[in-house]
Motif scaffolding. Sequence first.
Motif, PDB file in Angstrom:
ATOM      1  N   GLU A 168       0.830  -1.214   0.000  1.00  0.00           N
ATOM      2  CA  GLU A 168       0.000   0.000   0.000  1.00  0.00           C
ATOM      3  C   GLU A 168       0.862   1.260   0.000  1.00  0.00           C
ATOM      4  N   VAL A 169       1.977   1.217   0.703  1.00  0.00           N
ATOM      5  CA  VAL A 169       2.872   2.374   0.794  1.00  0.00           C
ATOM      6  C   VAL A 169       3.740   2.456  -0.461  1.00  0.00           C
ATOM      7  N   GLN A 170       4.158   1.308  -0.988  1.00  0.00           N
ATOM      8  CA  GLN A 170       4.938   1.299  -2.232  1.00  0.00           C
ATOM      9  C   GLN A 170       4.163   1.956  -3.370  1.00  0.00           C
ATOM     10  N   ALA A 171       2.849   1.748  -3.401  1.00  0.00           N
ATOM     11  CA  ALA A 171       2.007   2.313  -4.458  1.00  0.00           C
ATOM     12  C   ALA A 171       1.798   3.812  -4.288  1.00  0.00           C
ATOM     13  N   GLY A 172       2.131   4.332  -3.127  1.00  0.00           N
ATOM     14  CA  GLY A 172       1.964   5.758  -2.854  1.00  0.00           C
ATOM     15  C   GLY A 172       3.305   6.450  -2.726  1.00  0.00           C
ATOM     16  N   PRO A 173       3.609   6.950  -1.539  1.00  0.00           N
ATOM     17  CA  PRO A 173       4.813   7.771  -1.378  1.00  0.00           C
ATOM     18  C   PRO A 173       6.126   6.992  -1.426  1.00  0.00           C
ATOM     19  N   ASP A 174       6.108   5.694  -1.088  1.00  0.00           N
ATOM     20  CA  ASP A 174       7.280   4.821  -1.049  1.00  0.00           C
ATOM     21  C   ASP A 174       8.519   5.493  -0.451  1.00  0.00           C
ATOM     22  N   PRO A 175       8.444   5.881   0.821  1.00  0.00           N
ATOM     23  CA  PRO A 175       9.597   6.512   1.467  1.00  0.00           C
ATOM     24  C   PRO A 175      10.645   5.481   1.867  1.00  0.00           C
ATOM     25  N   ALA A 176      11.814   5.947   2.279  1.00  0.00           N
ATOM     26  CA  ALA A 176      12.741   5.067   2.996  1.00  0.00           C
ATOM     27  C   ALA A 176      11.988   4.622   4.250  1.00  0.00           C
ATOM     28  N   GLU A 177      12.331   3.460   4.785  1.00  0.00           N
ATOM     29  CA  GLU A 177      11.501   2.930   5.862  1.00  0.00           C
ATOM     30  C   GLU A 177      12.326   2.289   6.969  1.00  0.00           C
ATOM     31  N   ILE A 178      12.021   2.700   8.184  1.00  0.00           N
ATOM     32  CA  ILE A 178      12.603   2.102   9.382  1.00  0.00           C
ATOM     33  C   ILE A 178      11.810   0.836   9.699  1.00  0.00           C
ATOM     34  N   ASN A 179      12.531  -0.250  10.002  1.00  0.00           N
ATOM     35  CA  ASN A 179      11.868  -1.499  10.317  1.00  0.00           C
ATOM     36  C   ASN A 179      12.574  -2.154  11.493  1.00  0.00           C
ATOM     37  N   ALA A 180      11.792  -2.629  12.439  1.00  0.00           N
ATOM     38  CA  ALA A 180      12.298  -3.404  13.580  1.00  0.00           C
ATOM     39  C   ALA A 180      13.297  -2.619  14.434  1.00  0.00           C
ATOM     40  N   LEU A 181      12.901  -1.430  14.840  1.00  0.00           N
ATOM     41  CA  LEU A 181      13.727  -0.638  15.753  1.00  0.00           C
ATOM     42  C   LEU A 181      13.756  -1.323  17.112  1.00  0.00           C
ATOM     43  N   HIS A 182      14.957  -1.466  17.660  1.00  0.00           N
ATOM     44  CA  HIS A 182      15.080  -2.104  18.971  1.00  0.00           C
ATOM     45  C   HIS A 182      16.231  -1.472  19.754  1.00  0.00           C
ATOM     46  N   ALA A 183      15.879  -0.751  20.796  1.00  0.00           N
ATOM     47  CA  ALA A 183      16.873  -0.244  21.749  1.00  0.00           C
ATOM     48  C   ALA A 183      16.895  -1.242  22.898  1.00  0.00           C
ATOM     49  N   TYR A 184      18.043  -1.804  23.202  1.00  0.00           N
ATOM     50  CA  TYR A 184      18.121  -2.862  24.202  1.00  0.00           C
ATOM     51  C   TYR A 184      17.759  -2.363  25.598  1.00  0.00           C
ATOM     52  N   GLU A 185      17.986  -1.072  25.866  1.00  0.00           N
ATOM     53  CA  GLU A 185      17.541  -0.440  27.116  1.00  0.00           C
ATOM     54  C   GLU A 185      16.726   0.784  26.740  1.00  0.00           C
ATOM     55  N   GLN A 186      15.537   0.902  27.295  1.00  0.00           N
ATOM     56  CA  GLN A 186      14.686   2.056  26.991  1.00  0.00           C
ATOM     57  C   GLN A 186      14.961   3.190  27.965  1.00  0.00           C
ATOM     58  N   GLY A 187      14.626   4.409  27.529  1.00  0.00           N
ATOM     59  CA  GLY A 187      14.742   5.575  28.387  1.00  0.00           C
ATOM     60  C   GLY A 187      16.120   6.202  28.421  1.00  0.00           C
ATOM     61  N   ARG A 188      17.036   5.741  27.565  1.00  0.00           N
ATOM     62  CA  ARG A 188      18.397   6.285  27.540  1.00  0.00           C
ATOM     63  C   ARG A 188      18.692   7.084  26.277  1.00  0.00           C
ATOM     64  N   GLY A 189      17.697   7.213  25.382  1.00  0.00           N
ATOM     65  CA  GLY A 189      17.907   7.961  24.148  1.00  0.00           C
ATOM     66  C   GLY A 189      18.480   7.139  23.015  1.00  0.00           C
ATOM     67  N   ILE A 190      18.606   5.841  23.211  1.00  0.00           N
ATOM     68  CA  ILE A 190      19.187   4.979  22.177  1.00  0.00           C
ATOM     69  C   ILE A 190      18.271   4.922  20.958  1.00  0.00           C
ATOM     70  N   GLY A 191      16.982   4.685  21.171  1.00  0.00           N
ATOM     71  CA  GLY A 191      16.029   4.634  20.059  1.00  0.00           C
ATOM     72  C   GLY A 191      15.981   5.945  19.298  1.00  0.00           C
ATOM     73  N   THR A 192      15.973   7.053  20.017  1.00  0.00           N
ATOM     74  CA  THR A 192      15.961   8.378  19.385  1.00  0.00           C
ATOM     75  C   THR A 192      17.206   8.570  18.528  1.00  0.00           C
TER      76      THR A 192
END
Length: 163
Positions: free
Chosen positions: A65-89
């Motif tokens: 559905e997204v490929q047929a439209g804007p088809d942006p670069a895409e983040i997939n399966a983001l995983h910060a091993y410890e949350q709340g430390r700014g790693i994900g950001t």
Amino acid sequence: MLDIRPAEQHELDALIAAAQSPATREHHRERWAQQLSGEAVYLLARENGQVVGHTMLRRHSWYPEVQAGPDPAEINALHAYEQGRGIGTAIIAAAEELAREWGYAAIGLGVGPDNTGARRLYERLGYRDWDGPQVRDEWTEKDADGRVLVTHRDLCTYLIKPL
């Protein structure tokens, strides 16, 4: 200080060796294969030489559905091993910078309805619902021999951010 850059073979080997389950080992191998093919980059966040998080940055959306439209670069399966430390950001910022370098005007990602903490983070960073329908995130867990153990089919909201 975090060092976020594409995975290297020796790091992949260490991630596979440390993985607790065959399914996790297979996910690492699949991400590496996508990086080798040029379809995506497997970004690892490192702190003091240790991997503390990861994500895939795809050159095209996983969702038809997204490929047929804007088809942006895409983040997939983001995983910060410890949350709340700014790693994900920090991982997201690195993915956004790489997408800009690739020439993309937007970046997107899917988020499950039960992942409210991640959605808050994405919205805080400027991601908004796209104009299309929900997307179905379909992925499999495989054993060490590549046999499918479980197929997941999760409806997700797709979020997009101009770069």
